[in-house]
Structures are given as C-alpha cells and as structure tokens.
Write an enzyme that holds these catalytic residues in place. Structure first.
Site, PDB file in Angstrom:
ATOM      1  N   SER A  92       0.794  -1.235   0.000  1.00  0.00           N
ATOM      2  CA  SER A  92       0.000   0.000   0.000  1.00  0.00           C
ATOM      3  C   SER A  92       0.819   1.275   0.000  1.00  0.00           C
ATOM      4  CB  SER A  92      -0.964  -0.002   1.188  1.00  0.00           C
ATOM      5  OG  SER A  92      -2.009  -0.920   0.951  1.00  0.00           O
ATOM      6  N   TYR A 190     -10.638   2.168   5.677  1.00  0.00           N
ATOM      7  CA  TYR A 190      -9.613   1.870   4.678  1.00  0.00           C
ATOM      8  C   TYR A 190     -10.139   0.842   3.684  1.00  0.00           C
ATOM      9  CZ  TYR A 190      -4.816   1.066   3.050  1.00  0.00           C
ATOM     10  OH  TYR A 190      -3.663   0.985   2.299  1.00  0.00           O
ATOM     11  N   SER A 191     -10.065   1.150   2.408  1.00  0.00           N
ATOM     12  CA  SER A 191     -10.551   0.241   1.377  1.00  0.00           C
ATOM     13  C   SER A 191      -9.668   0.332   0.139  1.00  0.00           C
ATOM     14  CB  SER A 191     -12.000   0.577   0.995  1.00  0.00           C
ATOM     15  OG  SER A 191     -12.418  -0.206  -0.104  1.00  0.00           O
ATOM     16  N   ASN A 192      -9.052  -0.784  -0.218  1.00  0.00           N
ATOM     17  CA  ASN A 192      -8.209  -0.817  -1.410  1.00  0.00           C
ATOM     18  C   ASN A 192      -8.989  -0.483  -2.679  1.00  0.00           C
ATOM     19  OD1 ASN A 192      -5.467  -1.862  -0.476  1.00  0.00           O
ATOM     20  ND2 ASN A 192      -6.838  -3.352   0.450  1.00  0.00           N
ATOM     21  N   GLY A 336       2.711  -0.366   4.114  1.00  0.00           N
ATOM     22  CA  GLY A 336       2.126  -1.282   3.157  1.00  0.00           C
ATOM     23  C   GLY A 336       2.296  -2.728   3.568  1.00  0.00           C
TER      24      GLY A 336
END
Length: 381
Positions: A92, A190-192, A336
């Site tokens: 990330s 939090y969302s990819n 990340g």
C-alpha cells in the site's frame, strides 16, 4: 546511503549485512555511533524469533547522514544475509504514488477533487447504497467514500490464488457485491477499492496505463532508480531481494511467496521499491517537488482515521497518513502490507527519514506493534 569502510576492507559486519561503522574519534562521533547501535539493536531484536526472517531499514538524520541497516536472513534455506540494496514489494505504499498522480491531474485542471466519480467513470460505481454520482474523487483518496474493500476475494485462501491474474474491473466488481459501509463522507474506512478506482480514473483521463503515468510523473521525475511497476504477468522481483514468506499463524510454516502475481494490488499496492527510495519519495513530496502548493495542502489535510494502524492517533490525508512519534509530534508516511512483505515508513518536516521492511506480514497484533516500535526507534533515536 553513506557507510564507512576502512581502506576498502569489507568487515564482518558488512558481510553479515549490518550497517558499517568505524571507531568513533570524537564525542560527536561517539554519540552518532550510540544512535546507530540503538537502531541496529532494535532491528536485531525484530529479526529474533519466528516472525520476521529478514529486516531492512534506511534511516536519515536531520543533518543528512543516511545509513542502511539489515538483520536476519534473506533466505531461510541458504541463510544468506539481507543485502543493503535489496528491493521489496511495498504494497500500500503504492497508494501515495497513485494519489500524487491524481492530484497532479487536479492541478492541471483535468480532474475536480470534489467532482463526482461518475463524471470520470460513468456507470461504473453502482451497488447497494453505493452511487458514483454521490462519491467524490477526494473521498476516494481519503477513504471516506464508504465503498467496501474487495478483500472477500481472499476468502478461500491467498495461496490458492497466488499466481492468479486480476483485471482491475474484476476487483471493483467483487467490492460492489457488498453493501456500502456508510454514506459518502459520513465515516472513514480503509478500502483498497478506492485506489483501484483512482487508478482507473487516471487511465480514463490520460488515455495511458496508470503504471506508465506513475513512472513518468513520479518515479522518473525524482530519480527513483530502484522503484518500478512490474509488467503484466511479471511475478518476480528484479534485482537483489530477500525472499518473502507467508503464514497464517504465529507458529505456522513459512511458505515462500517471493514469486507472486501482484495484480491483486494494482494501483493500491503493486509497486516494488527500497526503503531508501521510499524515503526519497516522501521527502520530495513534502518538499513540493511533485505537487503544486494547493494540491500538496489538500493532500496533507487529514481526517480522523480510527483503526488506521496499531499506533493510536494517526490521521489520514489523501494517500498519506500521520505517524505519531514517542518523542513528540508525528511523521508523514503510509505503510504497506502485501503477502511476503510489510513496509512502514515516516519522514518529518525537520529532516528525519526512516523506512523499514520485513519479509513476512505480522500474524499478531503484538508483532505489528513491534514493527511500529522499531520504526519509532529509528525516527526518535
């Protein structure tokens, strides 16, 4: 990085992969050596046990002196040491690169930060309580969109899809099968998926692959020589690198996942880099070398981010977060996690930099806290 080697002789410490230091000749050098010892000891401690086979960190002090430290081993089979020029998957930490490109497009007048996603990706963002006409670009980058993560793709186990290739739209489709987490702007999660959509937005506006835009606009612009986006189908890490390992329990078997299809991360987590390059990127970003003042100000405007990390009190901007420090204040960074590696990093406005990589993701909260504490030591000592 700057390391001293007397008369070109490679010391045992260098062969072991640890930072090289000469005998201090003054009080100032003695103090510097003491700080070095504290950082090295913290890495050695992190590499002790079954959690993290290898550890790599690059630290720069206020005066500009940089050191790269290593601990543990790069390969559990051969027991070879971690090289100081090792590359890792940074997961990330890709998000700040993606956010930077989006904000550059904002500065060029091609994207409106508070325009709806629908304007750029018409008809794509639709689901139960999810409507791209009501979600802004800012909310994507800030994780306040309410769009769920596509992590249910991993429900059947990561190792079963270690070598699976994913198209970005497939990940979006997985996420949109879920209900909205909250109304746009009404919370933080939090969302990819937010950054997969940001990558698609970049491609729609520029007409070029997001990998090419990140490389041209960021990586090449500031000379990150060890940072790159793996090509389609490339499951390897080019150049020197430690092995990456994966396990589901603290005492489980370490499975080598160095060779892996990184497409599941895409604009949210596909980059390969080094701790030294991560430091260079975040410092260049804060120094205004990548964004105009208005866009940098927008990026650094943060909101509360409950559950962001194991360190309490962190806040999130647009692809960048605050990292609270035990010595007071905070650093800017991201962090990340990707199967095989975890990176944590921070840079301060007074010139301190630290980036840390371990060769396995934490399996317990305690291990996650140990990684965070080691980063804190590097920035505060």
């Amino acid at each position: 990085m700057f390391q001293r080697v007397i008369l070109g002789v490679v010391t045992a410490a260098a062969l072991a992969g640890t930072a090289v230091v000469t005998q201090p000749s003054s009080a100032a050098e003695a103090a510097d050596a003491s700080r070095h010892d504290v950082v090295q000891q913290s890495l050695d401690k992190l590499a002790t046990g079954n959690s993290f086979p290898g550890v790599l960190a690059t630290v720069r002090e206020r005066g500009g002196r940089a050191r790269t430290y290593t601990a543990g081993v790069a390969d559990l089979t051969t027991r070879e040491p971690v090289r100081r020029d090792s590359r890792v998957r940074v997961g990330s930490n890709t998000k700040p690169f993606t956010a930077t490109v989006v904000l550059q497009l904002v500065g060029e007048g091609k994207v409106g930060l508070d325009s709806p996603v629908e304007k750029y990706l018409p008809g794509l963002v639709r689901g139960a309580g999810i409507d791209g006409r009501k979600i802004t670009v800012r909310q994507l980058l800030q994780h306040t969109s309410g769009i769920p993560d596509y992590d249910e793709a991993l429900a059947d186990g990561y190792l079963k899809m270690q070598h699976t290739y994913w198209e970005p739209r497939e990940m979006v489709d997985v996420a949109l099968r879920k209900k909205a987490l909250f109304a746009p702007g009404a919370g933080w999660e939090y969302s990819n998926t937010n950054y997969i959509l940001a990558g698609l937005l970049v491609q729609k506006i520029t007409g070029r692959p997001v990998a090419e835009e990140i490389t041209r606009r960021v990586i090449d612009r500031i000379g990150l020589r060890d940072t790159y986006w793996p090509g389609v189908g490339d499951q390897t890490i080019a150049g020197p690198h430690p092995r990456g390992y994966y396990k589901t329990t603290p005492n489980g078997q370490n499975v080598d996942v160095t060779v892996v299809g990184p497409s599941l991360g895409w604009a949210a987590g596909q980059l390969i880099s080094t701790p030294a390059d991560l430091n260079r990127f975040f410092t260049a970003l804060l120094d205004g070398k990548l964004l105009e003042p208005a866009q940098l100000k927008a990026m650094l405007t943060t909101v509360a981010a409950p559950g962001l990390d194991v360190t309490e009190g962190g806040r999130y901007g647009l692809g960048i977060a605050t990292v609270p420090l035990s010595c007071g204040g905070f650093a800017w960074g991201h962090g990340g996690d990707i199967f095989g590696f975890e990176t944590r990093n921070g840079v301060t406005t007074d010139g301190r930099e630290a980036a840390l990589a371990v060769t396995s993701m934490p399996t317990t909260l305690e291990d996650a806290k140990r990684v965070a504490a080691t980063l804190d030591t590097a920035l505060c000592h």
